[in-house]
Design a protein around this motif. Structure first.
Motif, PDB file in Angstrom:
ATOM      1  N   ILE A 119     151.100  -5.310 -66.531  1.00 36.93           N
ATOM      2  CA  ILE A 119     149.665  -5.493 -66.726  1.00 36.93           C
ATOM      3  C   ILE A 119     149.315  -6.965 -66.886  1.00 36.93           C
ATOM      4  O   ILE A 119     149.921  -7.687 -67.672  1.00 36.93           O
ATOM      5  N   ASN A 120     148.359  -7.363 -66.094  1.00 36.61           N
ATOM      6  CA  ASN A 120     147.736  -8.672 -66.191  1.00 36.61           C
ATOM      7  C   ASN A 120     146.338  -8.464 -65.622  1.00 36.61           C
ATOM      8  O   ASN A 120     146.201  -7.969 -64.494  1.00 36.61           O
ATOM      9  N   ALA A 121     145.317  -8.831 -66.384  1.00 36.05           N
ATOM     10  CA  ALA A 121     143.940  -8.524 -65.973  1.00 36.05           C
ATOM     11  C   ALA A 121     143.647  -8.983 -64.549  1.00 36.05           C
ATOM     12  O   ALA A 121     143.073  -8.238 -63.756  1.00 36.05           O
ATOM     13  N   LEU A 122     144.041 -10.182 -64.209  1.00 36.41           N
ATOM     14  CA  LEU A 122     143.745 -10.706 -62.876  1.00 36.41           C
ATOM     15  C   LEU A 122     144.655 -10.079 -61.814  1.00 36.41           C
ATOM     16  O   LEU A 122     144.179  -9.587 -60.787  1.00 36.41           O
ATOM     17  N   MET A 123     145.961 -10.083 -62.058  1.00 35.51           N
ATOM     18  CA  MET A 123     146.900  -9.594 -61.042  1.00 35.51           C
ATOM     19  C   MET A 123     146.786  -8.086 -60.824  1.00 35.51           C
ATOM     20  O   MET A 123     146.935  -7.610 -59.697  1.00 35.51           O
ATOM     21  N   SER A 124     146.530  -7.345 -61.863  1.00 36.21           N
ATOM     22  CA  SER A 124     146.381  -5.893 -61.704  1.00 36.21           C
ATOM     23  C   SER A 124     145.210  -5.591 -60.781  1.00 36.21           C
ATOM     24  O   SER A 124     145.304  -4.723 -59.912  1.00 36.21           O
ATOM     25  N   GLY A 125     144.111  -6.317 -60.960  1.00 40.43           N
ATOM     26  CA  GLY A 125     142.952  -6.130 -60.099  1.00 40.43           C
ATOM     27  C   GLY A 125     143.220  -6.541 -58.657  1.00 40.43           C
ATOM     28  O   GLY A 125     142.754  -5.894 -57.721  1.00 40.43           O
ATOM     29  N   GLN A 126     143.977  -7.627 -58.482  1.00 39.39           N
ATOM     30  CA  GLN A 126     144.293  -8.100 -57.132  1.00 39.39           C
ATOM     31  C   GLN A 126     145.217  -7.131 -56.396  1.00 39.39           C
ATOM     32  O   GLN A 126     145.111  -6.958 -55.184  1.00 39.39           O
ATOM     33  N   ALA A 127     146.138  -6.519 -57.114  1.00 33.81           N
ATOM     34  CA  ALA A 127     147.168  -5.689 -56.474  1.00 33.81           C
ATOM     35  C   ALA A 127     146.762  -4.228 -56.289  1.00 33.81           C
ATOM     36  O   ALA A 127     147.376  -3.526 -55.486  1.00 33.81           O
ATOM     37  N   LYS A 128     145.742  -3.778 -56.993  1.00 36.01           N
ATOM     38  CA  LYS A 128     145.450  -2.340 -57.023  1.00 36.01           C
ATOM     39  C   LYS A 128     145.170  -1.712 -55.666  1.00 36.01           C
ATOM     40  O   LYS A 128     145.450  -0.537 -55.463  1.00 36.01           O
ATOM     41  N   ASN A 129     144.638  -2.476 -54.721  1.00 34.92           N
ATOM     42  CA  ASN A 129     144.306  -1.904 -53.415  1.00 34.92           C
ATOM     43  C   ASN A 129     145.246  -2.346 -52.297  1.00 34.92           C
ATOM     44  O   ASN A 129     144.962  -2.102 -51.125  1.00 34.92           O
ATOM     45  N   LEU A 130     146.338  -2.990 -52.650  1.00 34.41           N
ATOM     46  CA  LEU A 130     147.279  -3.432 -51.617  1.00 34.41           C
ATOM     47  C   LEU A 130     148.136  -2.265 -51.137  1.00 34.41           C
ATOM     48  O   LEU A 130     148.633  -1.470 -51.935  1.00 34.41           O
ATOM     49  N   SER A 131     148.333  -2.202 -49.844  1.00 33.98           N
ATOM     50  CA  SER A 131     149.243  -1.198 -49.282  1.00 33.98           C
ATOM     51  C   SER A 131     150.676  -1.716 -49.404  1.00 33.98           C
ATOM     52  O   SER A 131     150.896  -2.915 -49.649  1.00 33.98           O
ATOM     53  N   ASP A 132     151.631  -0.838 -49.206  1.00 32.02           N
ATOM     54  CA  ASP A 132     153.031  -1.264 -49.226  1.00 32.02           C
ATOM     55  C   ASP A 132     153.288  -2.307 -48.136  1.00 32.02           C
ATOM     56  O   ASP A 132     154.004  -3.281 -48.367  1.00 32.02           O
ATOM     57  N   GLY A 133     152.697  -2.133 -46.970  1.00 36.11           N
ATOM     58  CA  GLY A 133     152.873  -3.096 -45.884  1.00 36.11           C
ATOM     59  C   GLY A 133     152.313  -4.461 -46.237  1.00 36.11           C
ATOM     60  O   GLY A 133     152.924  -5.490 -45.920  1.00 36.11           O
ATOM     61  N   GLU A 134     151.156  -4.478 -46.881  1.00 34.05           N
ATOM     62  CA  GLU A 134     150.559  -5.755 -47.294  1.00 34.05           C
ATOM     63  C   GLU A 134     151.413  -6.436 -48.358  1.00 34.05           C
ATOM     64  O   GLU A 134     151.623  -7.653 -48.307  1.00 34.05           O
ATOM     65  N   ILE A 135     151.912  -5.663 -49.288  1.00 34.02           N
ATOM     66  CA  ILE A 135     152.790  -6.209 -50.329  1.00 34.02           C
ATOM     67  C   ILE A 135     154.038  -6.809 -49.697  1.00 34.02           C
ATOM     68  O   ILE A 135     154.429  -7.933 -50.021  1.00 34.02           O
ATOM     69  N   ASP A 136     154.646  -6.073 -48.783  1.00 32.23           N
ATOM     70  CA  ASP A 136     155.860  -6.576 -48.127  1.00 32.23           C
ATOM     71  C   ASP A 136     155.578  -7.839 -47.317  1.00 32.23           C
ATOM     72  O   ASP A 136     156.379  -8.773 -47.307  1.00 32.23           O
ATOM     73  N   ALA A 137     154.420  -7.883 -46.645  1.00 32.30           N
ATOM     74  CA  ALA A 137     154.062  -9.065 -45.840  1.00 32.30           C
ATOM     75  C   ALA A 137     153.821 -10.272 -46.741  1.00 32.30           C
ATOM     76  O   ALA A 137     154.271 -11.385 -46.428  1.00 32.30           O
ATOM     77  N   LEU A 138     153.138 -10.082 -47.857  1.00 29.53           N
ATOM     78  CA  LEU A 138     152.909 -11.185 -48.795  1.00 29.53           C
ATOM     79  C   LEU A 138     154.230 -11.693 -49.368  1.00 29.53           C
ATOM     80  O   LEU A 138     154.478 -12.900 -49.433  1.00 29.53           O
ATOM     81  N   ALA A 139     155.079 -10.771 -49.781  1.00 30.42           N
ATOM     82  CA  ALA A 139     156.377 -11.150 -50.354  1.00 30.42           C
ATOM     83  C   ALA A 139     157.222 -11.906 -49.338  1.00 30.42           C
ATOM     84  O   ALA A 139     157.831 -12.932 -49.668  1.00 30.42           O
ATOM     85  N   ALA A 140     157.248 -11.417 -48.107  1.00 30.06           N
ATOM     86  CA  ALA A 140     158.021 -12.094 -47.057  1.00 30.06           C
ATOM     87  C   ALA A 140     157.456 -13.491 -46.797  1.00 30.06           C
ATOM     88  O   ALA A 140     158.218 -14.456 -46.654  1.00 30.06           O
TER      89      ALA A 140
END
Length: 188
Positions: free
Chosen positions: A74-95
């Motif tokens: 939990i982090n107020a800013l990061m939780s809000g930023q991540a809540k609507n990310l798909s797995d593909g978007e998460i993987d693309a950002l991480a890569a």
């Protein structure tokens, strides 16, 4: 009715694939612009309380984004930023961030006191803050203030990680500050 040749079908397929690729790249560009507000365009944060993402392990970054999305972390800013990310978007950002050149190590005289504390850290994070397991964060070159903040969160139980909670609880506040500075001084 006109039949389509194999080459025509291939051309249509290539056109559709390129349009999906464009849309995906456009979405990634939008996400990166949002991330850059805090983590910098090159993944190096100007605020010492926010982590540098450049050169970080991709699996670690993806796991943390998923933890923010699920509410496990939990982090107020990061939780809000991540809540609507798909797995593909998460993987693309991480890569993306894992492939950027890491931040330079902090300067100054090496914190020898922190070098003595790091013995508790090296089995997971490596001698110089570079773990062999991509699920664990690279500490080398990370912002000292951010590392200290996270260790204090593990110590208080505000942040959960079974092993990290135990290790951090055994450290004094002074040891936490010293080891955080020590790892920030290591070359990523």
């Amino acid at each position: 009715m006109k039949t389509l040749t194999l080459s025509t079908l291939a051309a249509i397929g290539a056109l559709l694939a390129s349009s999906f690729s464009f849309a995906d790249n456009h979405k990634l560009d939008q996400l990166l612009t949002s991330c850059a507000a805090c983590h910098g365009g090159a993944g190096v944060s100007a605020n010492p309380l926010w982590p540098n993402l450049a050169g970080q392990n991709d699996r670690y970054l993806a796991d943390q984004l998923r933890a923010y999305r699920s509410g496990e972390r939990i982090n107020a800013l990061m939780s809000g930023q991540a809540k609507n990310l798909s797995d593909g978007e998460i993987d693309a950002l991480a890569a993306h961030y894992s492939q950027l050149p890491p931040a330079a190590a902090a300067g100054g005289e090496l914190n020898e006191a922190g070098a003595h504390v790091r013995g508790r850290c090296i089995s997971c994070h490596g001698i110089e803050g570079k773990p062999v397991n991509a699920e664990w964060p690279i500490l080398a070159g990370q912002n000292a203030a951010y590392l200290k903040q996270q260790l204090m969160a593990f110590k208080s139980g505000e942040r959960q990680g079974s092993l990290m909670n135990v290790v951090a609880a055994e450290l004094t506040d002074s040891q936490i500050a010293n080891v955080a500075e020590y790892f920030s001084q290591q070359q990523p």
